[in-house]
Design a protein around this motif. Structure first.
Motif, PDB file in Angstrom:
ATOM      1  N   GLN A  96       0.853  -1.194   0.000  1.00 17.52           N
ATOM      2  CA  GLN A  96       0.000   0.000   0.000  1.00 17.52           C
ATOM      3  C   GLN A  96       0.887   1.242   0.000  1.00 17.52           C
ATOM      4  O   GLN A  96       2.047   1.181   0.377  1.00 17.52           O
ATOM      5  CB  GLN A  96      -0.901   0.020   1.236  1.00 17.52           C
ATOM      6  N   ARG A  97       0.318   2.348  -0.431  1.00 16.22           N
ATOM      7  CA  ARG A  97       1.026   3.618  -0.359  1.00 16.22           C
ATOM      8  C   ARG A  97       1.125   4.000   1.116  1.00 16.22           C
ATOM      9  O   ARG A  97       0.152   3.900   1.853  1.00 16.22           O
ATOM     10  CB  ARG A  97       0.292   4.674  -1.169  1.00 16.22           C
ATOM     11  N   LEU A  98       2.296   4.421   1.554  1.00 17.01           N
ATOM     12  CA  LEU A  98       2.500   4.758   2.959  1.00 17.01           C
ATOM     13  C   LEU A  98       2.341   6.247   3.225  1.00 17.01           C
ATOM     14  O   LEU A  98       2.273   6.663   4.384  1.00 17.01           O
ATOM     15  CB  LEU A  98       3.873   4.278   3.421  1.00 17.01           C
ATOM     16  N   ILE A  99       2.280   7.036   2.160  1.00 27.02           N
ATOM     17  CA  ILE A  99       2.025   8.470   2.278  1.00 27.02           C
ATOM     18  C   ILE A  99       0.902   8.814   1.316  1.00 27.02           C
ATOM     19  O   ILE A  99       0.951   8.448   0.139  1.00 27.02           O
ATOM     20  CB  ILE A  99       3.270   9.307   1.942  1.00 27.02           C
ATOM     21  N   THR A 100      -0.093   9.500   1.821  1.00 27.41           N
ATOM     22  CA  THR A 100      -1.201   9.938   0.978  1.00 27.41           C
ATOM     23  C   THR A 100      -1.479  11.416   1.231  1.00 27.41           C
ATOM     24  O   THR A 100      -1.262  11.924   2.338  1.00 27.41           O
ATOM     25  CB  THR A 100      -2.485   9.127   1.242  1.00 27.41           C
ATOM     26  N   HIS A 101      -1.945  12.075   0.191  1.00 28.52           N
ATOM     27  CA  HIS A 101      -2.306  13.484   0.276  1.00 28.52           C
ATOM     28  C   HIS A 101      -3.685  13.600   0.906  1.00 28.52           C
ATOM     29  O   HIS A 101      -4.599  12.865   0.546  1.00 28.52           O
ATOM     30  CB  HIS A 101      -2.310  14.077  -1.144  1.00 28.52           C
ATOM     31  N   ILE A 102      -3.825  14.506   1.845  1.00 28.89           N
ATOM     32  CA  ILE A 102      -5.116  14.739   2.482  1.00 28.89           C
ATOM     33  C   ILE A 102      -5.787  15.906   1.765  1.00 28.89           C
ATOM     34  O   ILE A 102      -5.217  16.993   1.681  1.00 28.89           O
ATOM     35  CB  ILE A 102      -4.963  15.045   3.982  1.00 28.89           C
ATOM     36  N   LYS A 103      -6.963  15.665   1.257  1.00 30.25           N
ATOM     37  CA  LYS A 103      -7.718  16.723   0.579  1.00 30.25           C
ATOM     38  C   LYS A 103      -8.151  17.791   1.562  1.00 30.25           C
ATOM     39  O   LYS A 103      -8.107  17.591   2.764  1.00 30.25           O
ATOM     40  CB  LYS A 103      -8.949  16.127  -0.128  1.00 30.25           C
ATOM     41  N   SER A 104      -8.620  18.902   1.026  1.00 27.37           N
ATOM     42  CA  SER A 104      -9.071  20.015   1.868  1.00 27.37           C
ATOM     43  C   SER A 104     -10.182  19.598   2.809  1.00 27.37           C
ATOM     44  O   SER A 104     -10.287  20.089   3.912  1.00 27.37           O
ATOM     45  CB  SER A 104      -9.604  21.165   1.023  1.00 27.37           C
ATOM     46  N   ASP A 105     -11.024  18.678   2.339  1.00 29.37           N
ATOM     47  CA  ASP A 105     -12.095  18.168   3.193  1.00 29.37           C
ATOM     48  C   ASP A 105     -11.459  17.230   4.207  1.00 29.37           C
ATOM     49  O   ASP A 105     -10.922  16.190   3.841  1.00 29.37           O
ATOM     50  CB  ASP A 105     -13.135  17.419   2.332  1.00 29.37           C
ATOM     51  N   PRO A 106     -11.458  17.560   5.486  1.00 28.57           N
ATOM     52  CA  PRO A 106     -10.741  16.745   6.482  1.00 28.57           C
ATOM     53  C   PRO A 106     -11.231  15.310   6.623  1.00 28.57           C
ATOM     54  O   PRO A 106     -10.557  14.481   7.174  1.00 28.57           O
ATOM     55  CB  PRO A 106     -10.954  17.521   7.781  1.00 28.57           C
ATOM     56  N   ASP A 107     -12.411  15.007   6.089  1.00 29.39           N
ATOM     57  CA  ASP A 107     -12.937  13.652   6.183  1.00 29.39           C
ATOM     58  C   ASP A 107     -12.573  12.794   4.988  1.00 29.39           C
ATOM     59  O   ASP A 107     -12.971  11.641   4.894  1.00 29.39           O
ATOM     60  CB  ASP A 107     -14.462  13.684   6.348  1.00 29.39           C
ATOM     61  N   THR A 108     -11.807  13.347   4.028  1.00 26.49           N
ATOM     62  CA  THR A 108     -11.485  12.639   2.800  1.00 26.49           C
ATOM     63  C   THR A 108      -9.983  12.566   2.608  1.00 26.49           C
ATOM     64  O   THR A 108      -9.306  13.573   2.702  1.00 26.49           O
ATOM     65  CB  THR A 108     -12.108  13.368   1.587  1.00 26.49           C
ATOM     66  N   ILE A 109      -9.481  11.379   2.355  1.00 24.62           N
ATOM     67  CA  ILE A 109      -8.072  11.192   2.041  1.00 24.62           C
ATOM     68  C   ILE A 109      -7.956  10.843   0.574  1.00 24.62           C
ATOM     69  O   ILE A 109      -8.673   9.987   0.067  1.00 24.62           O
ATOM     70  CB  ILE A 109      -7.428  10.082   2.915  1.00 24.62           C
ATOM     71  N   ASP A 110      -7.043  11.515  -0.121  1.00 26.70           N
ATOM     72  CA  ASP A 110      -6.823  11.304  -1.546  1.00 26.70           C
ATOM     73  C   ASP A 110      -5.824  10.179  -1.757  1.00 26.70           C
ATOM     74  O   ASP A 110      -4.679  10.290  -1.343  1.00 26.70           O
ATOM     75  CB  ASP A 110      -6.307  12.601  -2.183  1.00 26.70           C
ATOM     76  N   PHE A 111      -6.266   9.073  -2.346  1.00 30.01           N
ATOM     77  CA  PHE A 111      -5.371   7.958  -2.634  1.00 30.01           C
ATOM     78  C   PHE A 111      -4.929   8.084  -4.052  1.00 30.01           C
ATOM     79  O   PHE A 111      -4.209   7.452  -4.610  1.00 30.01           O
ATOM     80  CB  PHE A 111      -6.050   6.606  -2.384  1.00 30.01           C
TER      81      PHE A 111
END
Length: 111
Positions: A96-111
């Protein structure tokens, strides 16, 4: 990424979710068409690489301080990893990716 096993960092103006397994690493990012993020762990002689477009990440072991310094100084991190690291060190692939970008919406993680 399981959000229970992550920390949040700011890197180059981006908010990132970083897996706990990278706790000992300093995370870096350079302009690259191949490498998304890389990390250096001087204490344990490890280099972390997360490639763009892939689903996983690699940790290379028994990497010298000199090579870790050279990775940070490299003009082209992708070329450096390809020529100096891949196939020359014992590595562990994370599926799995060990680093992901967090979108502006704090409840959503960008994979």
């Amino acid at each position: 990424m399981n959000t229970e096993n992550q920390n949040t960092i700011d890197l180059n103006g981006q908010k990132l979710a970083v897996h706990d397994s990278l706790f000992d690493f300093s995370i870096h990012q350079k302009p690259s068409s191949n490498v998304d993020y890389f990390g250096t762990d001087y204490t344990n002689g490890r280099l972390f690489v997360q490639f763009k477009g892939g689903t996983g990440a690699y940790v290379y072991n028994n990497v010298s301080t000199e090579l870790l310094n050279a990775a940070k100084a490299a003009d082209s991190i992708g070329k450096f990893i390809s020529q100096q690291v891949v196939g020359k060190f014992i590595s562990h692939k994370h599926e799995q990716r060990l680093i992901t970008h967090i979108k502006s919406d704090p409840d959503t993680i960008d994979f």
